[in-house]
Design a protein around this motif. Structure first.
Motif, PDB file in Angstrom:
ATOM      1  N   ALA A 140       0.824  -1.207   0.000  1.00 34.25           N
ATOM      2  CA  ALA A 140       0.000   0.000   0.000  1.00 34.25           C
ATOM      3  C   ALA A 140       0.860   1.259   0.000  1.00 34.25           C
ATOM      4  O   ALA A 140       0.540   2.247  -0.681  1.00 34.25           O
ATOM      5  N   TYR A 141       1.965   1.225   0.734  1.00 32.53           N
ATOM      6  CA  TYR A 141       2.848   2.389   0.784  1.00 32.53           C
ATOM      7  C   TYR A 141       3.527   2.620  -0.561  1.00 32.53           C
ATOM      8  O   TYR A 141       3.564   3.740  -1.070  1.00 32.53           O
ATOM      9  N   ARG A 142       4.035   1.541  -1.155  1.00 31.73           N
ATOM     10  CA  ARG A 142       4.724   1.689  -2.433  1.00 31.73           C
ATOM     11  C   ARG A 142       3.767   2.092  -3.554  1.00 31.73           C
ATOM     12  O   ARG A 142       4.162   2.775  -4.507  1.00 31.73           O
ATOM     13  N   GLY A 152       1.289   4.053  -3.160  1.00 31.67           N
ATOM     14  CA  GLY A 152       0.795   5.396  -2.902  1.00 31.67           C
ATOM     15  C   GLY A 152      -0.576   5.448  -2.284  1.00 31.67           C
ATOM     16  O   GLY A 152      -1.189   6.523  -2.211  1.00 31.67           O
ATOM     17  N   TRP A 153      -1.091   4.309  -1.836  1.00 36.52           N
ATOM     18  CA  TRP A 153      -2.410   4.302  -1.210  1.00 36.52           C
ATOM     19  C   TRP A 153      -2.365   4.873   0.198  1.00 36.52           C
ATOM     20  O   TRP A 153      -3.405   5.300   0.723  1.00 36.52           O
ATOM     21  N   ILE A 154      -1.215   4.856   0.827  1.00 36.25           N
ATOM     22  CA  ILE A 154      -1.031   5.450   2.147  1.00 36.25           C
ATOM     23  C   ILE A 154      -0.177   6.701   1.980  1.00 36.25           C
ATOM     24  O   ILE A 154       0.959   6.620   1.508  1.00 36.25           O
ATOM     25  N   ARG A 155      -0.719   7.845   2.349  1.00 35.49           N
ATOM     26  CA  ARG A 155      -0.001   9.101   2.254  1.00 35.49           C
ATOM     27  C   ARG A 155       0.484   9.498   3.645  1.00 35.49           C
ATOM     28  O   ARG A 155      -0.322   9.839   4.516  1.00 35.49           O
ATOM     29  N   VAL A 156       1.775   9.412   3.842  1.00 41.84           N
ATOM     30  CA  VAL A 156       2.353   9.739   5.144  1.00 41.84           C
ATOM     31  C   VAL A 156       2.680  11.226   5.155  1.00 41.84           C
ATOM     32  O   VAL A 156       3.658  11.669   4.550  1.00 41.84           O
ATOM     33  N   ASN A 157       1.844  12.004   5.830  1.00 38.15           N
ATOM     34  CA  ASN A 157       2.056  13.433   5.955  1.00 38.15           C
ATOM     35  C   ASN A 157       1.855  13.849   7.403  1.00 38.15           C
ATOM     36  O   ASN A 157       1.696  12.999   8.283  1.00 38.15           O
ATOM     37  N   ARG A 158       1.884  15.134   7.657  1.00 35.92           N
ATOM     38  CA  ARG A 158       1.764  15.599   9.037  1.00 35.92           C
ATOM     39  C   ARG A 158       0.423  15.241   9.663  1.00 35.92           C
ATOM     40  O   ARG A 158       0.347  14.948  10.858  1.00 35.92           O
ATOM     41  N   ARG A 159      -0.631  15.298   8.877  1.00 35.46           N
ATOM     42  CA  ARG A 159      -1.942  14.948   9.427  1.00 35.46           C
ATOM     43  C   ARG A 159      -1.977  13.476   9.818  1.00 35.46           C
ATOM     44  O   ARG A 159      -2.504  13.122  10.879  1.00 35.46           O
ATOM     45  N   PHE A 160      -1.440  12.616   8.967  1.00 36.09           N
ATOM     46  CA  PHE A 160      -1.367  11.181   9.263  1.00 36.09           C
ATOM     47  C   PHE A 160      -0.547  10.949  10.523  1.00 36.09           C
ATOM     48  O   PHE A 160      -0.939  10.190  11.414  1.00 36.09           O
ATOM     49  N   TYR A 161       0.612  11.615  10.598  1.00 35.29           N
ATOM     50  CA  TYR A 161       1.485  11.468  11.765  1.00 35.29           C
ATOM     51  C   TYR A 161       0.787  11.914  13.047  1.00 35.29           C
ATOM     52  O   TYR A 161       0.832  11.221  14.073  1.00 35.29           O
ATOM     53  N   PHE A 197       8.479   3.087   7.139  1.00 29.24           N
ATOM     54  CA  PHE A 197       8.870   2.999   5.733  1.00 29.24           C
ATOM     55  C   PHE A 197       9.218   4.383   5.184  1.00 29.24           C
ATOM     56  O   PHE A 197      10.186   4.534   4.428  1.00 29.24           O
ATOM     57  N   LYS A 198       8.433   5.373   5.571  1.00 28.59           N
ATOM     58  CA  LYS A 198       8.686   6.742   5.103  1.00 28.59           C
ATOM     59  C   LYS A 198      10.039   7.249   5.606  1.00 28.59           C
ATOM     60  O   LYS A 198      10.808   7.854   4.847  1.00 28.59           O
TER      61      LYS A 198
END
Length: 301
Positions: free
Chosen positions: A187-189, A191-200, A256-257
């Motif tokens: 999912a990460y590779r 692009g289905w998971i967007r790791v950004n500040r809101r996610f964090y 992963f990010k």
């Protein structure tokens, strides 16, 4: 972006600390000297330091003017380094877990002794993990020792659950952990998971609430007996087990990010050991949550 994993958040695998540093603004009135936007491995380009932060950075994995990306400089961390160190760390953990399962019996006569040894090894592993988390440099010996001791703890605990609570729970927990790892990676590779500040921020808030509730439940169980507030059994236990697995999956995405950023922005090769350590800690979390969840589900049958 700082990782939820204390290992990565202190090591600089982030865009606002260490190797990436996009948010590290220069001092007012001060010249840009030696680094680019907080990246200690990037040379400051002549002229406008903000126009192209990759221009004179020999470690940036960037396609400049159509040229193919350059190979990583010697001494810089690569994804292969992270994979090899992680495989080594997990291999040590699995081997010691298997030995503990075979050599520390958990029948009625030997259970107190074996379980006591496992708890002791687990506490020492926790201390070593905290020490490594706050060290400035990676210590392969310390990380592998942590993995070995954690393996003993998990081996005995898994044997206890598998023998006395839920037959086959250990293998099911292993399969579940592998499935979560592969699923989050895909999912990460993709692009289905967007790791950004809101996610964090969401993950950190959820994790803090989860740990606080578990701590309160532990206090109630110690002083009041039983399962405290009921977060470790029954319907609530199942719900919190699922939440724990989902949080572990979110931690994996953050990890992963941070690893990707460390490779991209030229982290030293020894940092691969820290990446392996952080990923191992997260996988241990997921495995233990699966083990507890399976024990509750089979116990309710």
């Amino acid at each position: 972006m700082r990782s939820s994993n204390p290992v990565f958040s202190r090591r600089g695998f982030s865009r606002d600390n260490g190797y990436a540093g996009f948010n590290a603004a220069p001092q007012a009135g001060g010249p840009a000297v030696g680094t680019v936007q907080g990246n200690p491995y990037a040379q400051a380009p002549a002229g406008d330091t903000y126009a192209n932060p990759y221009a004179n950075n020999p470690y940036a994995q960037q396609d400049l003017q159509g040229a193919p990306p350059q190979a990583p400089a010697a001494g810089r961390m690569t994804m292969d380094d992270v994979v090899m160190r992680t495989a080594t760390t997990l291999g040590v953990l699995v081997v010691t877990a298997a030995l503990a399962w075979a050599l520390l019996p958990v029948d009625a006569a030997n259970l107190p002794k074996s379980y006591g040894i496992a708890i002791g090894f687990g506490l020492v592993a926790m201390v070593l993990g905290l020490v490594q988390s706050f060290k400035r440099k990676a210590s392969p010996a310390l990380i592998l020792t942590y993995a070995a001791l954690e393996g003993v703890f998990l081996g005995v605990l898994s044997n206890v659950v598998d023998t006395h609570v839920a037959s086959g729970a250990a293998m099911q927990a292993v399969i579940g952990t592998i499935a979560v790892f592969v699923g989050v990676l895909v999912a990460y590779r993709a692009g289905w998971i967007r790791v950004n500040r809101r996610f964090y921020g969401f993950v950190m808030a959820a994790a803090m609430g989860f740990l606080l509730l578990m701590a309160v439940n532990l206090l109630f169980s110690v002083f009041g007996g039983g399962d405290g507030l009921g977060f470790r059994s029954g319907g609530l236990g199942i719900a919190f087990g699922v939440i724990g697995v989902l949080l572990g999956a979110c931690f994996l995405a953050l990890d992963f990010k941070q690893v990707e950023d460390g490779v991209r922005y030229g982290a030293p090769r020894e940092e691969a050991w820290m990446a392996a350590f952080g990923l191992t800690v997260t996988l241990v979390w997921i495995y233990m949550e699966f083990l507890r969840l399976i024990a509750i589900l089979q116990g309710n049958d």
